[in-house]
Motif scaffolding. Sequence first.
Motif, mmCIF file in Angstrom:
data_model
loop_
_atom_site.group_PDB
_atom_site.id
_atom_site.type_symbol
_atom_site.label_atom_id
_atom_site.label_comp_id
_atom_site.label_asym_id
_atom_site.label_seq_id
_atom_site.Cartn_x
_atom_site.Cartn_y
_atom_site.Cartn_z
ATOM 1 N N UNK A 239 3.403 8.220 6.522
ATOM 2 C CA UNK A 239 2.661 7.056 5.909
ATOM 3 C C UNK A 239 2.996 5.868 6.142
ATOM 4 N N UNK A 240 2.507 4.708 5.750
ATOM 5 C CA UNK A 240 2.510 3.280 6.155
ATOM 6 C C UNK A 240 3.531 2.909 4.975
ATOM 7 N N UNK A 241 4.539 2.122 5.139
ATOM 8 C CA UNK A 241 5.372 1.817 4.398
ATOM 9 C C UNK A 241 4.571 0.602 3.586
ATOM 10 N N UNK A 242 5.085 0.598 2.241
ATOM 11 C CA UNK A 242 4.407 -0.367 1.451
ATOM 12 C C UNK A 242 5.522 -1.366 1.385
ATOM 13 N N UNK A 243 5.265 -2.545 1.995
ATOM 14 C CA UNK A 243 6.403 -3.455 2.265
ATOM 15 C C UNK A 243 6.084 -4.599 1.202
ATOM 16 N N UNK A 244 7.303 -5.615 1.045
ATOM 17 C CA UNK A 244 7.022 -6.692 0.292
ATOM 18 C C UNK A 244 6.195 -7.768 0.862
ATOM 19 N N UNK A 245 6.312 -7.906 2.316
ATOM 20 C CA UNK A 245 5.506 -8.855 3.120
ATOM 21 C C UNK A 245 5.172 -8.229 4.426
ATOM 22 N N UNK A 246 4.646 -9.047 5.221
ATOM 23 C CA UNK A 246 4.246 -8.404 6.587
ATOM 24 C C UNK A 246 3.318 -7.111 6.443
ATOM 25 N N UNK A 247 2.303 -7.191 5.185
ATOM 26 C CA UNK A 247 1.475 -6.191 5.128
ATOM 27 C C UNK A 247 0.655 -5.670 6.101
ATOM 28 N N UNK A 248 0.394 -6.511 7.106
ATOM 29 C CA UNK A 248 -0.427 -6.418 8.047
ATOM 30 C C UNK A 248 0.049 -5.505 9.227
ATOM 31 N N UNK A 249 1.355 -5.420 9.295
ATOM 32 C CA UNK A 249 2.044 -4.865 10.366
ATOM 33 C C UNK A 249 2.097 -3.333 9.886
ATOM 34 N N UNK A 250 1.974 -2.325 10.820
ATOM 35 C CA UNK A 250 2.325 -0.873 10.659
ATOM 36 C C UNK A 250 3.753 -0.651 10.917
ATOM 37 N N UNK A 251 4.455 0.267 9.689
ATOM 38 C CA UNK A 251 5.920 0.301 9.815
ATOM 39 C C UNK A 251 5.869 1.785 9.115
#
Length: 283
Positions: A239-251
């Motif tokens: 699943x995609x990581x729910x990040x604090x920022x860079x939310x448009x990048x896939x991690x």
Amino acid sequence: MVPTPTSAVKSKPVVRSAELPGSFMKSLFAGALPADVVFPYPRQDAEARETLDLVLESFRSWARERLDGGAIDRAAAFPEAQVRDLKELGILGLTIPEEYGGGGLSITAYCRLMEEIGHHCAAIATIVGAHLGIGSKGIVHYGSAAQKKRWLPGVAKGDPLCAYALTEAGSGSDAASLKTRAVWDETRQVWMMNGNKRFITNGGHAGLFTVFARTEIRGEDKISAFVVTRDLPGVSTGKEEDKLGLKGSSTTDLYLENVPVPKDNLLGEPGRGFKYAMEILNE
């Protein structure tokens, strides 16, 4: 008289690199500056500057109309439309050698372009950086002629998007302790790969991964580098990581379960993978 910094401390003569053992960074830690390694500072020639200016103006013109970094971050989704545009603009192939359909831009030009992209949208900069800066660089630097011919024309078009798979749950800063393993299957003539990678940028959308795994080379446990494509059996992402920022990048995580990696997907020399990994990151 109260001593001033200049009067109290005598300047040391600059040591030339020929007098120093080891690397430039080791010299710095030893308190010496091998100045001739750094100066004169490299500058682009007139033709390279002109090419870069055209690239930057093309990007700026597109970004003014089509790139809203704040909106991408608020949407918290991979910017499919903008990435399609980047493919059409040729941005995703700018550092790939010209003979494979890329722009052949230098590292200097790439850094300037990334500065401009980051000014508009950090998520887009992350996507481009993972693709060009680390994801495809292993093939560019260490790939055979056949591997470059096979993969780089597509990479230059952004299809497939590339990712770099080194980090694992127990091996972040200590990358050499990675656990992913590839075992040579003589009968099938493939490397059977098993392991999990963590925090892979572009992970959910990449079609090509540069993967580092432990291998047995002449009886020794060594890290080797592989090109692993998403279409191979046993390759999946989490699943995609729910990040604090860079939310448009896939991690995402990358899962490798009994993946039969063809022998022709071994990148460079067997057992040299850790060296390749560090050189890619250091460039």
